[in-house]
Motif scaffolding. Structure first.
Motif, PDB file in Angstrom:
ATOM      1  N   LEU A 177       0.833  -1.219   0.000  1.00 34.63           N
ATOM      2  CA  LEU A 177       0.000   0.000   0.000  1.00 34.63           C
ATOM      3  C   LEU A 177       0.857   1.253   0.000  1.00 34.63           C
ATOM      4  O   LEU A 177       0.567   2.236  -0.716  1.00 34.63           O
ATOM      5  N   LEU A 178       1.928   1.212   0.789  1.00 34.55           N
ATOM      6  CA  LEU A 178       2.810   2.374   0.811  1.00 34.55           C
ATOM      7  C   LEU A 178       3.478   2.582  -0.540  1.00 34.55           C
ATOM      8  O   LEU A 178       3.595   3.730  -1.044  1.00 34.55           O
ATOM      9  N   GLN A 179       3.956   1.489  -1.178  1.00 31.53           N
ATOM     10  CA  GLN A 179       4.580   1.606  -2.494  1.00 31.53           C
ATOM     11  C   GLN A 179       3.580   2.098  -3.536  1.00 31.53           C
ATOM     12  O   GLN A 179       3.907   2.954  -4.385  1.00 31.53           O
ATOM     13  N   ALA A 180       2.342   1.565  -3.483  1.00 37.62           N
ATOM     14  CA  ALA A 180       1.331   1.989  -4.455  1.00 37.62           C
ATOM     15  C   ALA A 180       0.965   3.461  -4.268  1.00 37.62           C
ATOM     16  O   ALA A 180       0.789   4.221  -5.250  1.00 37.62           O
ATOM     17  N   ALA A 181       0.861   3.881  -2.991  1.00 40.01           N
ATOM     18  CA  ALA A 181       0.530   5.294  -2.740  1.00 40.01           C
ATOM     19  C   ALA A 181       1.634   6.206  -3.240  1.00 40.01           C
ATOM     20  O   ALA A 181       1.378   7.254  -3.877  1.00 40.01           O
TER      21      ALA A 181
ATOM     22  N   THR B  21       3.260  14.972 -26.789  1.00 32.26           N
ATOM     23  CA  THR B  21       2.868  14.909 -25.379  1.00 32.26           C
ATOM     24  C   THR B  21       2.625  13.461 -24.971  1.00 32.26           C
ATOM     25  O   THR B  21       3.013  13.012 -23.872  1.00 32.26           O
ATOM     26  N   GLY B  22       1.962  12.669 -25.850  1.00 32.36           N
ATOM     27  CA  GLY B  22       1.732  11.250 -25.538  1.00 32.36           C
ATOM     28  C   GLY B  22       3.032  10.495 -25.357  1.00 32.36           C
ATOM     29  O   GLY B  22       3.152   9.598 -24.484  1.00 32.36           O
ATOM     30  N   PHE B  23       4.055  10.815 -26.188  1.00 30.90           N
ATOM     31  CA  PHE B  23       5.352  10.143 -26.051  1.00 30.90           C
ATOM     32  C   PHE B  23       5.967  10.454 -24.695  1.00 30.90           C
ATOM     33  O   PHE B  23       6.531   9.582 -24.036  1.00 30.90           O
ATOM     34  N   ALA B  24       5.805  11.757 -24.269  1.00 35.84           N
ATOM     35  CA  ALA B  24       6.336  12.119 -22.955  1.00 35.84           C
ATOM     36  C   ALA B  24       5.596  11.370 -21.842  1.00 35.84           C
ATOM     37  O   ALA B  24       6.209  10.926 -20.856  1.00 35.84           O
ATOM     38  N   PHE B  25       4.264  11.233 -22.037  1.00 36.99           N
ATOM     39  CA  PHE B  25       3.498  10.464 -21.023  1.00 36.99           C
ATOM     40  C   PHE B  25       3.967   9.001 -20.972  1.00 36.99           C
ATOM     41  O   PHE B  25       4.045   8.404 -19.894  1.00 36.99           O
ATOM     42  N   VAL B  26       4.230   8.416 -22.110  1.00 41.16           N
ATOM     43  CA  VAL B  26       4.683   6.996 -22.130  1.00 41.16           C
ATOM     44  C   VAL B  26       5.991   6.863 -21.361  1.00 41.16           C
ATOM     45  O   VAL B  26       6.181   5.915 -20.586  1.00 41.16           O
ATOM     46  N   ILE B  27       6.935   7.799 -21.587  1.00 38.97           N
ATOM     47  CA  ILE B  27       8.205   7.720 -20.869  1.00 38.97           C
ATOM     48  C   ILE B  27       7.969   7.846 -19.371  1.00 38.97           C
ATOM     49  O   ILE B  27       8.544   7.090 -18.552  1.00 38.97           O
ATOM     50  N   LEU B  28       7.076   8.791 -18.976  1.00 35.62           N
ATOM     51  CA  LEU B  28       6.790   8.975 -17.553  1.00 35.62           C
ATOM     52  C   LEU B  28       6.164   7.713 -16.946  1.00 35.62           C
ATOM     53  O   LEU B  28       6.575   7.268 -15.877  1.00 35.62           O
ATOM     54  N   ILE B  29       5.171   7.158 -17.634  1.00 37.12           N
ATOM     55  CA  ILE B  29       4.483   5.972 -17.090  1.00 37.12           C
ATOM     56  C   ILE B  29       5.455   4.794 -17.018  1.00 37.12           C
ATOM     57  O   ILE B  29       5.429   3.989 -16.069  1.00 37.12           O
ATOM     58  N   SER B  30       6.363   4.643 -17.981  1.00 40.71           N
ATOM     59  CA  SER B  30       7.345   3.558 -17.951  1.00 40.71           C
ATOM     60  C   SER B  30       8.255   3.687 -16.738  1.00 40.71           C
ATOM     61  O   SER B  30       8.585   2.686 -16.057  1.00 40.71           O
ATOM     62  N   LEU B  31       8.677   4.925 -16.460  1.00 38.90           N
ATOM     63  CA  LEU B  31       9.547   5.117 -15.305  1.00 38.90           C
ATOM     64  C   LEU B  31       8.802   4.831 -14.000  1.00 38.90           C
ATOM     65  O   LEU B  31       9.355   4.219 -13.073  1.00 38.90           O
ATOM     66  N   VAL B  32       7.526   5.324 -13.958  1.00 37.28           N
ATOM     67  CA  VAL B  32       6.753   5.072 -12.743  1.00 37.28           C
ATOM     68  C   VAL B  32       6.464   3.587 -12.580  1.00 37.28           C
ATOM     69  O   VAL B  32       6.404   3.054 -11.462  1.00 37.28           O
ATOM     70  N   SER B  33       6.305   2.838 -13.664  1.00 38.50           N
ATOM     71  CA  SER B  33       6.016   1.390 -13.580  1.00 38.50           C
ATOM     72  C   SER B  33       7.152   0.621 -12.927  1.00 38.50           C
ATOM     73  O   SER B  33       6.953  -0.481 -12.384  1.00 38.50           O
ATOM     74  N   LEU B  34       8.359   1.168 -12.995  1.00 36.65           N
ATOM     75  CA  LEU B  34       9.490   0.479 -12.371  1.00 36.65           C
ATOM     76  C   LEU B  34       9.351   0.410 -10.854  1.00 36.65           C
ATOM     77  O   LEU B  34      10.047  -0.394 -10.211  1.00 36.65           O
ATOM     78  N   LEU B  35       8.460   1.246 -10.284  1.00 32.73           N
ATOM     79  CA  LEU B  35       8.262   1.221  -8.845  1.00 32.73           C
ATOM     80  C   LEU B  35       7.505  -0.019  -8.402  1.00 32.73           C
ATOM     81  O   LEU B  35       7.468  -0.330  -7.214  1.00 32.73           O
TER      82      LEU B  35
ATOM     83  N   VAL C 180       1.160   8.944  -6.170  1.00 31.93           N
ATOM     84  CA  VAL C 180       1.450  10.375  -5.967  1.00 31.93           C
ATOM     85  C   VAL C 180       2.504  10.850  -6.944  1.00 31.93           C
ATOM     86  O   VAL C 180       2.386  11.917  -7.573  1.00 31.93           O
ATOM     87  N   LEU C 181       3.570  10.052  -7.096  1.00 29.89           N
ATOM     88  CA  LEU C 181       4.633  10.433  -7.999  1.00 29.89           C
ATOM     89  C   LEU C 181       4.132  10.487  -9.441  1.00 29.89           C
ATOM     90  O   LEU C 181       4.478  11.387 -10.226  1.00 29.89           O
ATOM     91  N   GLY C 182       3.283   9.542  -9.790  1.00 34.81           N
ATOM     92  CA  GLY C 182       2.763   9.508 -11.160  1.00 34.81           C
ATOM     93  C   GLY C 182       1.881  10.699 -11.480  1.00 34.81           C
ATOM     94  O   GLY C 182       2.028  11.341 -12.548  1.00 34.81           O
ATOM     95  N   PHE C 183       0.952  10.989 -10.592  1.00 38.92           N
ATOM     96  CA  PHE C 183       0.068  12.133 -10.843  1.00 38.92           C
ATOM     97  C   PHE C 183       0.846  13.458 -10.827  1.00 38.92           C
ATOM     98  O   PHE C 183       0.553  14.372 -11.610  1.00 38.92           O
ATOM     99  N   THR C 184       1.861  13.484  -9.967  1.00 41.75           N
ATOM    100  CA  THR C 184       2.690  14.716  -9.957  1.00 41.75           C
ATOM    101  C   THR C 184       3.428  14.866 -11.269  1.00 41.75           C
ATOM    102  O   THR C 184       3.514  15.962 -11.866  1.00 41.75           O
ATOM    103  N   GLY C 185       3.981  13.764 -11.749  1.00 43.89           N
ATOM    104  CA  GLY C 185       4.674  13.812 -13.035  1.00 43.89           C
ATOM    105  C   GLY C 185       3.741  14.166 -14.180  1.00 43.89           C
ATOM    106  O   GLY C 185       4.107  14.925 -15.100  1.00 43.89           O
TER     107      GLY C 185
ATOM    108  N   SER D 187       3.860  -1.346  -9.097  1.00 41.76           N
ATOM    109  CA  SER D 187       2.438  -1.671  -9.174  1.00 41.76           C
ATOM    110  C   SER D 187       1.935  -1.499 -10.601  1.00 41.76           C
ATOM    111  O   SER D 187       1.938  -0.381 -11.152  1.00 41.76           O
ATOM    112  N   PHE D 188       1.504  -2.589 -11.195  1.00 42.61           N
ATOM    113  CA  PHE D 188       0.927  -2.547 -12.540  1.00 42.61           C
ATOM    114  C   PHE D 188      -0.418  -1.839 -12.510  1.00 42.61           C
ATOM    115  O   PHE D 188      -0.784  -1.110 -13.448  1.00 42.61           O
ATOM    116  N   THR D 189      -1.170  -1.987 -11.457  1.00 37.93           N
ATOM    117  CA  THR D 189      -2.500  -1.356 -11.353  1.00 37.93           C
ATOM    118  C   THR D 189      -2.386   0.154 -11.338  1.00 37.93           C
ATOM    119  O   THR D 189      -3.137   0.876 -12.022  1.00 37.93           O
TER     120      THR D 189
END
Length: 770
Positions: free
Chosen positions: A19-23, A50-64, A27-32, A66-68
């Motif tokens: 839960l802590l990792q997902a939170a 802009t979509g390409f930038a979002f893909v890079i951001l989501i890929s980096l956040v996915s490394l944390l 937070v980090l994802g929405f901030t990004g 949680s797939f959900t």
């Protein structure tokens, strides 16, 4: 179950961590997203960039992790593109075809990248976990890997191999030298040759065991195996292998060999034979006792079939035994084994099965030849005992505080109880006891048990038909170490016949006593004249002394001394006459036998004095030869004098027919065997024929015309009753009747006077009936 419990135990912490990792990821994802959206909107960047930038951001956040959360961020990014970058701005919907395709392509790409990123992360995590497990397995199994790269000269060792060697790797060629230095000097040449041979094309695979000596002096045994990779020209490129620390394994093997040798020694020293058979009854192994018992060598026995030495079991019996063994419990049975020389002997076999590359059967075989002999001897002894008990009417029983433990067959017969009803209890036994004896028996048993002593008890029992039996019981208590009675062994003797025999003996004894009394009366009648002379003689003497005293009293002056002397003679003669009358009265009086200690020489003198007139009237020269010391005996004086009197009168009567020579009667006493007295009455008559030596003692046998033949028979019975022996011997002239009497100490311990042997009385009664 343990795994589930562990998961349940750690799940609260794991959930909290997730839960802590997902939170944090959310937070980090929405901030990004907010930052990227703001920057791209200010710079007027198009939807695609802009979509390409979002893909890079989501890929980096996915490394944390949680797939959900990544999926939520992808959907939020689509909303941002639609609201801020797709005309009309700041509203949703009203898409043109190209914008829809861009947004779908973005969402698809975002989700795919998110999924791949999550999978890559899981794979990396699994790889780390597998590596951790592998390293742990290496440490637990003392197993590691090594690699030599001949191109780069680099040597790689796993952590476990480095631990086993106690050193870190170095590049070639220094490694080869240092590796050889680690090896025990005795194994160094072998390891070096194996390493060189493995690098030759067509050479053997590298597989060698050697000892490693660490810097701290500890020695480890290792096994190293490796494969070589070759180039096209046949040169070695690299060599990869594994190394296993087998120190504990080899130590265990050595301990196992020592244990096996020790166990083999134990087994070979065992007095029982051991056979290991397979499922086909083929011998796999034996101990020394099996070889000694059958007369084979171990190599000869291994491989033989059970039928080669087992003469007592067939295949059907073996199949039945295997069925019983299949139930899981060992089986014990008896059979017969055949030796190499063909002789057989009985054995007891205990078989158990186990699995070891198939079914195996361990047979422990014991030679029971001695036990069989003992059992046969016990059976014979039991049969003899049962027959002896039946013949002697003696039964045996054993009981304790809880009841009866054993009753012999004869015991059931004596008590007339049914053996099919089992061991009788105390109530059933007491019911058989005669009502008049029951309370006495019960109280006596209780008393003896309280006092912890042996007991002898005689009582009556009532049979099924109402017949009365006399039972004599002897009980012997068996004690524990603490002195408590644990069992009581009792013998039961049916003495009914003995009691009847005793009654018959008493009747026969009374009859003999009557016969002896009648004989004494007859003798006294025959001696009337002699006895009258014996009595008249002291009377006449007393009369003469009395007259002399009267004359002395009439004399003047009176001589009082002579008067007193004359009166003393009168008293002496009167006492003499009284003694003669007393002896006659004792012989003719019917009284119970009595035992007393007396001088037999004196008794003989009294008998001769009693028959002196008869002896003189028959012109017999009588003399005595009595031993100087007193012949002390113990018995009935009258009966023993009757024996002597009867023998003297028989001798006088036998010599009446002698017309030539001197009629001589000699009565003598002398020391006998064992301190007793030997009495002999010898005459010079015609003697006794040899075939009549023993018959003269038979009842109602006589050689005299006027005799009835009971005198000598009674004499022998009297002597026997006193513990002596009466017999007759032939002399040069006449016959000598002799009898022995034991010393007073033995005679007092012998049977009561007047008691005679049942056999003698029974024979005498039978003869009288004939």
């Amino acid at each position: 179950m343990n795994l589930i419990q562990n998961l349940l135990r750690v799940s609260p912490e794991a959930d909290e961590r997730r839960l802590l990792q997902a939170a944090a990821q959310l937070v980090l994802g929405f901030t990004g997203l907010a930052i990227v959206t703001f920057v791209c909107f200010q710079l007027s960047v198009g939807v695609a960039r802009t979509g390409f930038a979002f893909v890079i951001l989501i890929s980096l956040v996915s490394l944390l992790g949680s797939f959900t959360v990544s999926c939520f961020l992808s959907i939020a990014a689509v909303a941002c593109l639609d609201y801020f970058f797709v005309p009309p701005l700041f509203q949703f919907g009203n898409y043109v075809q190209d914008d829809v395709e861009r947004i779908v392509a973005f969402l698809t790409t975002s989700l795919v990248v998110t999924a791949l990123t999550a999978e890559l992360k899981r794979a990396a995590s699994a790889l780390r976990e597998n590596r951790t497990r592998w390293e742990k397995a290496e440490r637990m199994a003392h197993f590691g890997w090594w690699e030599r790269d001949f191109t780069s000269k680099h040597v790689s060792l796993s952590d476990e191999v480095s631990r086993i060697f106690g050193m870190r790797p170095v590049d070639l060629p220094d490694w080869h030298r240092r590796w050889l230095d680690l090896i025990h000097p005795d194994d160094r040449a072998k390891a070096a040759e194996a390493a060189i041979a493995a690098l030759n094309p067509g050479g053997p695979q590298y597989d060698v065991e050697y000892r490693v000596v660490r810097a701290d002096g500890t020695v480890r045994m290792v096994r190293s195996q490796g494969d070589v990779t070759w180039d096209r020209s046949g040169k070695p490129l690299r060599q990869f292998g594994v190394l296993h620390d087998i120190t504990e394994l080899r130590q265990t093997e050595r301990d196992l060999r020592v244990s096996e040798a020790r166990f083999r020694t134990f087994v070979d020293q065992a007095t029982d034979a051991f056979f290991l058979l397979d499922d086909r009854s083929i011998v796999l192994d034996v101990n020394q006792q099996a070889c000694d018992a059958l007369g084979y060598g171990r190599a000869e026995l291994i491989g033989k079939h059970r039928r080669d030495f087992d003469a007592g079991l067939d295949d059907a019996a073996i199949s039945e035994l295997k069925k019983n063994l299949a139930r899981g419990a060992p089986v014990t049975f008896e059979t017969v084994h055949r030796r190499k020389d063909g002789s057989t002997f009985p054995v007891e076999v205990r078989v158990g099965q186990f699995e070891q590359g198939g079914r195996r059967f361990m047979c422990v075989v014991r030679d029971i030849t001695e036990r069989k002999r003992t059992e046969e001897a016990l059976k014979r002894s039991a049969a003899y005992l049962a027959e002896a008990q039946r013949l002697s009417h003696t039964g045996t029983s054993v009981f304790n505080a809880h009841g009866s433990l054993y009753w012999s067959e004869e015991c059931y017969r004596i008590w007339e109880l049914d053996v099919r009803c089992g061991l009788p209890d105390g109530r059933r036994v007491l019911e058989r006891v005669h009502p008049e004896d029951r309370d006495r028996v019960r109280e006596q048993i209780r008393k003896d048990l309280r006092q912890k002593r042996e007991r002898a008890l005689e009582f009556r029992i009532v049979g099924r038909d109402g017949a009365i039996k006399f039972i004599e019981t002897n009980s012997y208590p068996l004690f524990s170490a603490q002195g408590d009675i644990i069992e009581v062994v009792a013998t039961h003797v049916d003495v009914t016949e003995r009691r009847r025999a005793q009654e018959q003996v008493e009747k026969l004894q009374q009859l003999e006593s009557d016969l002896a009394h009648m004989q004494r009366l007859g003798i006294m009648g025959e001696l009337t004249a002699s006895l009258a002379h014996e009595i008249l003689h002291p009377i006449a003497t007393a009369r003469n002394n009395a007259r002399a005293g009267m004359r002395l009293l009439d004399a003047d002056p009176r001589n009082i001394g002579e008067v007193r002397e004359a009166l003393a003679c009168v008293v002496r003669d009167a006492d003499h006459a009284r003694d003669i009358v007393g002896r006659i009265r004792d012989h003719i009086r019917k009284s119970h036998p009595r035992k007393e200690t007396f001088d037999f020489n004196e008794a003989v003198s009294e008998v001769i004095a009693m028959v002196r007139n008869t002896i003189e009237r028959n012109s017999v020269l009588a003399r005595t030869s009595l031993m100087e010391e007193k012949a002390i005996v113990c018995g009935d004086r009258v009966q023993l004098q009757q024996v002597t009197l009867n023998l003297i009168l028989n001798a006088v009567e036998a010599m009446a027919s002698v017309t030539e020579g001197v009629r001589e009667l000699v009565v003598s006493t002398e020391p006998g065997e064992a301190g007793g007295t030997l009495v002999c009455v010898r005459d010079s008559g015609p003697g006794i024929q040899p075939d009549e030596m023993e018959r003269v003692f038979e009842p109602f046998y006589t050689t005299k015309i006027s005799g009835i033949g009971i005198g000598l028979s009674i004499c022998r019975s009297i002597v026997d009753a006193h513990g002596g022996r009466l017999w007759v011997e032939a002399c040069f002239r006449g016959a000598a009747f002799k009898f022995t009497l034991p010393p007073a100490s033995e005679s007092s311990a012998a049977r009561g006077v007047g008691e005679v042997h049942v056999e003698v009385l029974a024979a005498r009664t039978a003869d009288s009936q004939v």
